[in-house]
Enzyme design. Sequence first.
Site, PDB file in Angstrom:
ATOM      1  N   SER A  73       0.828  -1.198   0.000  1.00  0.00           N
ATOM      2  CA  SER A  73       0.000   0.000   0.000  1.00  0.00           C
ATOM      3  C   SER A  73       0.863   1.248   0.000  1.00  0.00           C
ATOM      4  O   SER A  73       2.061   1.186   0.257  1.00  0.00           O
ATOM      5  CB  SER A  73      -0.921   0.011   1.219  1.00  0.00           C
ATOM      6  OG  SER A  73      -0.198   0.530   2.330  1.00  0.00           O
ATOM      7  N   LYS A  74       0.223   2.384  -0.260  1.00  0.00           N
ATOM      8  CA  LYS A  74       0.997   3.613  -0.397  1.00  0.00           C
ATOM      9  C   LYS A  74       1.693   4.016   0.912  1.00  0.00           C
ATOM     10  O   LYS A  74       2.687   4.712   0.894  1.00  0.00           O
ATOM     11  CB  LYS A  74       0.142   4.747  -0.943  1.00  0.00           C
ATOM     12  CG  LYS A  74      -0.958   5.231  -0.025  1.00  0.00           C
ATOM     13  CD  LYS A  74      -1.633   6.450  -0.650  1.00  0.00           C
ATOM     14  CE  LYS A  74      -2.643   7.042   0.297  1.00  0.00           C
ATOM     15  NZ  LYS A  74      -3.317   8.203  -0.257  1.00  0.00           N
ATOM     16  N   ARG A  75       1.178   3.530   2.025  1.00  0.00           N
ATOM     17  CA  ARG A  75       1.801   3.867   3.316  1.00  0.00           C
ATOM     18  C   ARG A  75       3.011   2.984   3.619  1.00  0.00           C
ATOM     19  O   ARG A  75       3.829   3.320   4.459  1.00  0.00           O
ATOM     20  CB  ARG A  75       0.804   3.715   4.463  1.00  0.00           C
ATOM     21  CG  ARG A  75      -0.412   4.547   4.279  1.00  0.00           C
ATOM     22  CD  ARG A  75      -0.481   5.724   5.259  1.00  0.00           C
ATOM     23  NE  ARG A  75      -1.455   6.662   4.760  1.00  0.00           N
ATOM     24  CZ  ARG A  75      -1.204   7.910   4.466  1.00  0.00           C
ATOM     25  NH1 ARG A  75       0.000   8.410   4.643  1.00  0.00           N
ATOM     26  NH2 ARG A  75      -2.150   8.697   3.997  1.00  0.00           N
TER      27      ARG A  75
END
Length: 510
Positions: free
Chosen positions: A267-269
């Site tokens: 995920s982007k995190r």
Amino acid sequence: MERKVRVRFAPSPTGPLHIGGVRTALYNYLFAKKHGGDFILRIEDTDQTRLVQGAENYIIESLKWCGLTFDEGVGVGGSCEPYRQSERNKLGIYKKYVDQLLKSGHAYYAFDTPEELEAMRERLKAAGGSSQQYDSSTRNSMKNSLTLPAEEVNKKIAAGEPYVVRVKIPRNEEVKFKDIIRGRVVVDSANLDDKVLFKSDGMPTYHMANVVDDYLMKITHVIRGEEWLPSGPLHVLLYRFLGWEDVMPEFAHLPLILKPDGNGKLSKRDGDRLGFPVFPIEWTAPDGELFAGYREGGYFSEAMINMLALLGWNPGTEQEIFSMSELIEAFSLDKVGKSGSKFDPEKTKWFNENYLRAKSNEELAQLIKPIVEKHGYCVPNEQLLSAVCNLMKERATFLNDIIEKGTYFFEAPTTYDAETVKKKWKENSAQIIAELVTIFSTTEFNAVTLEEAFKKYIEEKGFGFGVAMTPIRLAITGVGGGPHLFDIMEVIGKEESINRLKSGVENINK
Ligand code: GLU
């Protein structure tokens, strides 16, 4: 008839392109080029409520940086812009086919308000049903053109009442299609809902615009992320309802890219959490949050592309380093695996090192010039810069490392590594340097002659190599390790070397 291969990358500009999206674009590109076909970029921006400022430009710039140029769009030549569904909608392209579906009975108008839809869901929940969708079992109790008299429907539309057009999914039917990666997919239509295709604000939804454009753009293969697999059966049905079955594209749904530990989708995190970029280029979100990019992190786009190509596709050989043209040559969809691939940040660095080392010293010198400037150093001449690259490239993962791990090529040390001083700086170290200053001052200043003079000196004195070498290295570089010392001295030159040796005598161990 054999159709020319045409594929599209169809992102929605609802945010920046994550590396999973770049991989989808890459596989489309490789497939198109392999088969002498076209790669099309289509911006799917019909859901205006989800548009994110700057996302479209970000997507275009990212693809450009990766070298994934699209072959076709609006306009000609160098000023070619991608297709945009919002612009195509203004031409009435989608409405025409929505009308066709309404006329043939495969779609219908629905006037239910959000409150009525909510009430339906509550009713079904209370009755203990497993699904609460708008479908063949519920549509008959709702407010739509299947339940209302025709005059009332016409009256509502004429009065400007909001409506949606829904697809009429047949009751119990097996919808089948072949997916190049997953094999046969069979879905019972009872599990599909009557998805909205068009809204009274004049906008088609993703499904409608996507299928119509794939048809009009003569797309032969739909290569996209696995998250779109559940939409496959609806798209297959739309092809059938519109009478386009004979030109339906083949589908290939790509598996996910997983977190490094394999626990779920990358995920982007994860990037910030684990210290690696998840985006091709830096992204500043509208709220100001900054997400790191490969480009700004010092990665070569070729290395990132090479890494992504192998994240899910297996060439079937031991080869790991592939140029874009080698990828095009070797790529095939049937060597794309079904299961997700774990992202490996260390392997990505390994690719970068390989690309860095494969570059000529001259090319590296050109590339590091701006970075040298950014560090506030004055840029040495090209020959010297090439020599620095030659000495440092085996020790660098990123271009920055050439400068940051080799600061001594650009400035005299101002501190001396305490650990090395403690271990290696002896009583006689200052004396040794002073004597070598005298010798080096009259030695022709190149690595070979310097080394000869040095060896002669230690032999005469009966010193071990390290006893004399480490103090000079400390004085010249400030640290205990690095490339061959006499090479460094040749690059920085006689005057600078002698000065540094003298200041070493003055400053080390004080
Ligand atoms: N617009 C969809 C997306 O954002 C495209 C899916 C497809 O390729 O059909 O990924």
